[in-house]
Design a protein around this motif. Sequence first.
Motif, PDB file in Angstrom:
ATOM      1  N   LYS A  86      14.297  -5.106  -9.851  1.00 35.98           N
ATOM      2  CA  LYS A  86      14.607  -6.639  -9.666  1.00 35.98           C
ATOM      3  C   LYS A  86      13.157  -7.279  -9.457  1.00 35.98           C
ATOM      4  CE  LYS A  86      19.140  -6.391  -8.150  1.00 35.98           C
ATOM      5  NZ  LYS A  86      20.163  -6.532  -6.720  1.00 35.98           N
ATOM      6  N   PRO A  87      12.849  -8.609  -9.652  1.00 37.24           N
ATOM      7  CA  PRO A  87      11.594  -9.109  -9.149  1.00 37.24           C
ATOM      8  C   PRO A  87      11.425  -8.909  -7.538  1.00 37.24           C
ATOM      9  CG  PRO A  87      12.455 -10.432 -10.668  1.00 37.24           C
ATOM     10  CD  PRO A  87      13.379  -9.446 -10.159  1.00 37.24           C
ATOM     11  N   GLU A  88      12.343  -8.777  -6.909  1.00 34.53           N
ATOM     12  CA  GLU A  88      12.213  -8.630  -5.605  1.00 34.53           C
ATOM     13  C   GLU A  88      12.100  -7.337  -4.939  1.00 34.53           C
ATOM     14  OE1 GLU A  88      14.896 -10.147  -7.038  1.00 34.53           O
ATOM     15  OE2 GLU A  88      17.006  -9.533  -6.044  1.00 34.53           O
ATOM     16  N   ASP A  89      11.974  -6.384  -5.930  1.00 33.36           N
ATOM     17  CA  ASP A  89      11.382  -4.969  -5.718  1.00 33.36           C
ATOM     18  C   ASP A  89      10.044  -4.852  -5.724  1.00 33.36           C
ATOM     19  OD1 ASP A  89      14.373  -3.983  -7.476  1.00 33.36           O
ATOM     20  OD2 ASP A  89      14.102  -3.764  -5.381  1.00 33.36           O
ATOM     21  N   THR A  90       9.206  -5.762  -6.064  1.00 34.61           N
ATOM     22  CA  THR A  90       7.849  -5.898  -6.237  1.00 34.61           C
ATOM     23  C   THR A  90       7.289  -5.999  -4.592  1.00 34.61           C
ATOM     24  OG1 THR A  90       7.911  -7.456  -8.072  1.00 34.61           O
ATOM     25  CG2 THR A  90       5.782  -7.344  -6.708  1.00 34.61           C
ATOM     26  N   ASP A  91       6.427  -4.596  -4.595  1.00 31.11           N
ATOM     27  CA  ASP A  91       5.706  -4.434  -3.136  1.00 31.11           C
ATOM     28  C   ASP A  91       4.978  -3.314  -3.433  1.00 31.11           C
ATOM     29  OD1 ASP A  91       8.869  -4.855  -1.123  1.00 31.11           O
ATOM     30  OD2 ASP A  91       7.045  -6.033  -1.183  1.00 31.11           O
ATOM     31  N   VAL A  92       4.377  -3.067  -2.457  1.00 27.61           N
ATOM     32  CA  VAL A  92       3.550  -1.661  -2.406  1.00 27.61           C
ATOM     33  C   VAL A  92       4.582  -0.676  -1.854  1.00 27.61           C
ATOM     34  CG1 VAL A  92       1.235  -0.437  -1.726  1.00 27.61           C
ATOM     35  CG2 VAL A  92       1.151  -2.903  -2.197  1.00 27.61           C
ATOM     36  N   TYR A  93       4.560   0.554  -2.532  1.00 30.56           N
ATOM     37  CA  TYR A  93       5.457   1.505  -2.046  1.00 30.56           C
ATOM     38  C   TYR A  93       4.737   2.608  -1.384  1.00 30.56           C
ATOM     39  CZ  TYR A  93       9.319  -0.669  -4.049  1.00 30.56           C
ATOM     40  OH  TYR A  93      10.384  -1.596  -4.442  1.00 30.56           O
ATOM     41  N   TYR A  94       5.053   3.083  -0.137  1.00 28.52           N
ATOM     42  CA  TYR A  94       4.302   4.166   0.609  1.00 28.52           C
ATOM     43  C   TYR A  94       5.162   5.388   0.767  1.00 28.52           C
ATOM     44  CZ  TYR A  94       1.160   0.305   1.806  1.00 28.52           C
ATOM     45  OH  TYR A  94       0.160  -0.673   1.757  1.00 28.52           O
ATOM     46  N   CYS A  95       4.540   6.650   0.734  1.00 26.97           N
ATOM     47  CA  CYS A  95       5.406   7.834   0.889  1.00 26.97           C
ATOM     48  C   CYS A  95       4.818   8.007   2.436  1.00 26.97           C
ATOM     49  CB  CYS A  95       4.656   8.749  -0.166  1.00 26.97           C
ATOM     50  SG  CYS A  95       5.393  10.451   0.142  1.00 26.97           S
ATOM     51  N   ASN A  96       5.941   8.657   3.204  1.00 29.61           N
ATOM     52  CA  ASN A  96       5.786   8.933   4.647  1.00 29.61           C
ATOM     53  C   ASN A  96       6.288  10.563   4.658  1.00 29.61           C
ATOM     54  OD1 ASN A  96       7.865   8.702   7.153  1.00 29.61           O
ATOM     55  ND2 ASN A  96       5.581   8.365   7.433  1.00 29.61           N
ATOM     56  N   ALA A  97       5.795  11.292   5.344  1.00 32.40           N
ATOM     57  CA  ALA A  97       6.281  12.585   6.029  1.00 32.40           C
ATOM     58  C   ALA A  97       6.178  12.651   7.645  1.00 32.40           C
ATOM     59  CB  ALA A  97       5.346  13.653   5.477  1.00 32.40           C
ATOM     60  N   ARG A  98       7.437  13.195   7.958  1.00 28.27           N
ATOM     61  CA  ARG A  98       7.602  13.058   9.558  1.00 28.27           C
ATOM     62  C   ARG A  98       8.200  14.463   9.844  1.00 28.27           C
ATOM     63  NH1 ARG A  98      10.617   7.841  10.360  1.00 28.27           N
ATOM     64  NH2 ARG A  98       8.161   7.113   9.889  1.00 28.27           N
ATOM     65  N   PHE A  99       7.437  15.014  10.949  1.00 30.04           N
ATOM     66  CA  PHE A  99       8.089  16.198  11.522  1.00 30.04           C
ATOM     67  C   PHE A  99       7.715  16.090  13.051  1.00 30.04           C
ATOM     68  CE2 PHE A  99       9.645  20.202  12.274  1.00 30.04           C
ATOM     69  CZ  PHE A  99       8.683  20.898  13.115  1.00 30.04           C
ATOM     70  N   THR A 100       8.798  16.154  14.115  1.00 28.16           N
ATOM     71  CA  THR A 100       8.606  15.670  15.298  1.00 28.16           C
ATOM     72  C   THR A 100       7.583  14.530  15.742  1.00 28.16           C
ATOM     73  OG1 THR A 100       6.685  17.473  15.550  1.00 28.16           O
ATOM     74  CG2 THR A 100       9.122  18.089  15.714  1.00 28.16           C
ATOM     75  N   SER A 101       6.443  14.854  16.225  1.00 26.41           N
ATOM     76  CA  SER A 101       5.457  13.662  16.423  1.00 26.41           C
ATOM     77  C   SER A 101       4.452  13.454  15.318  1.00 26.41           C
ATOM     78  CB  SER A 101       4.841  13.826  17.882  1.00 26.41           C
ATOM     79  OG  SER A 101       4.054  14.818  17.858  1.00 26.41           O
ATOM     80  N   ASN A 102       4.429  14.301  14.282  1.00 26.06           N
ATOM     81  CA  ASN A 102       3.366  14.303  13.256  1.00 26.06           C
ATOM     82  C   ASN A 102       4.070  13.190  12.164  1.00 26.06           C
ATOM     83  OD1 ASN A 102       1.609  16.162  14.271  1.00 26.06           O
ATOM     84  ND2 ASN A 102       3.551  17.531  13.869  1.00 26.06           N
ATOM     85  N   ASN A 103       3.421  12.293  11.756  1.00 24.89           N
ATOM     86  CA  ASN A 103       3.584  10.966  11.042  1.00 24.89           C
ATOM     87  C   ASN A 103       2.691  10.881   9.831  1.00 24.89           C
ATOM     88  OD1 ASN A 103       5.469   9.232  10.069  1.00 24.89           O
ATOM     89  ND2 ASN A 103       4.688   7.713  11.515  1.00 24.89           N
ATOM     90  N   TYR A 104       2.614  11.091   8.602  1.00 29.24           N
ATOM     91  CA  TYR A 104       1.626  10.971   7.573  1.00 29.24           C
ATOM     92  C   TYR A 104       2.060  10.048   6.625  1.00 29.24           C
ATOM     93  CZ  TYR A 104       0.372  15.487   9.944  1.00 29.24           C
ATOM     94  OH  TYR A 104       0.088  16.059  10.858  1.00 29.24           O
ATOM     95  N   TRP A 105       1.124   9.320   6.273  1.00 33.94           N
ATOM     96  CA  TRP A 105       1.228   8.329   5.171  1.00 33.94           C
ATOM     97  C   TRP A 105       0.374   8.380   3.786  1.00 33.94           C
ATOM     98  CZ3 TRP A 105       5.356   4.621   5.722  1.00 33.94           C
ATOM     99  CH2 TRP A 105       5.745   4.319   7.007  1.00 33.94           C
ATOM    100  N   GLY A 106       0.809   8.088   2.691  1.00 36.65           N
ATOM    101  CA  GLY A 106       0.022   7.830   1.597  1.00 36.65           C
ATOM    102  C   GLY A 106      -0.658   6.600   1.540  1.00 36.65           C
ATOM    103  N   GLN A 107      -1.311   6.498   0.306  1.00 37.01           N
ATOM    104  CA  GLN A 107      -2.300   5.193   0.347  1.00 37.01           C
ATOM    105  C   GLN A 107      -1.419   3.918  -0.224  1.00 37.01           C
ATOM    106  OE1 GLN A 107      -2.394   7.802  -1.743  1.00 37.01           O
ATOM    107  NE2 GLN A 107      -2.100   6.545  -3.943  1.00 37.01           N
ATOM    108  N   GLY A 108      -0.398   4.186  -0.940  1.00 36.54           N
ATOM    109  CA  GLY A 108       0.410   3.159  -1.528  1.00 36.54           C
ATOM    110  C   GLY A 108       0.252   3.264  -2.828  1.00 36.54           C
ATOM    111  N   THR A 109       1.185   2.802  -3.737  1.00 29.93           N
ATOM    112  CA  THR A 109       1.181   2.313  -4.984  1.00 29.93           C
ATOM    113  C   THR A 109       1.912   1.036  -5.451  1.00 29.93           C
ATOM    114  OG1 THR A 109       1.784   3.481  -7.206  1.00 29.93           O
ATOM    115  CG2 THR A 109       3.486   3.738  -5.508  1.00 29.93           C
ATOM    116  N   GLN A 110       1.272   0.443  -6.117  1.00 22.95           N
ATOM    117  CA  GLN A 110       1.837  -1.220  -6.511  1.00 22.95           C
ATOM    118  C   GLN A 110       3.016  -0.990  -7.473  1.00 22.95           C
ATOM    119  OE1 GLN A 110       0.977  -4.240  -5.049  1.00 22.95           O
ATOM    120  NE2 GLN A 110       2.865  -5.035  -6.214  1.00 22.95           N
ATOM    121  N   VAL A 111       4.129  -1.535  -7.184  1.00 23.06           N
ATOM    122  CA  VAL A 111       5.303  -1.708  -8.200  1.00 23.06           C
ATOM    123  C   VAL A 111       5.363  -3.194  -8.335  1.00 23.06           C
ATOM    124  CG1 VAL A 111       7.597  -1.421  -8.616  1.00 23.06           C
ATOM    125  CG2 VAL A 111       6.154   0.416  -7.508  1.00 23.06           C
TER     126      VAL A 111
END
Length: 115
Positions: A86-111
Amino acid sequence: QVQLVESGGGLVQPGGSLRLSCAASGSMFSIYAMNWYRQAPGKQRELVAAITVGGNTNYAEAVKGRFTISRDNAKNTVFLQMNSLKPEDTDVYYCNARFTSNNYWGQGTQVTVSS
């Protein structure tokens, strides 16, 4: 340290589909809970879908029945299959990995969902 690289974003018409991928570097990918977030300009980043180490999934209400998250531990990759976009799904989408206090992000991809 984990590095995440998203791919698969782009422009799609309403009702169409896209499949996002997030490739993780490093070992021990299987111990991380993996998540997809999205963010529009000026808005807070919101959780779209999550998958646990054991493969349990959870979705935001807005995407339930349309999006599917999955993971391939052998390929260190998590996916987000997005259908009936849907048009409202338009956003930058980010991947995230999480383990205990470790938290990592990707750079994002535009949809972008637009006719």
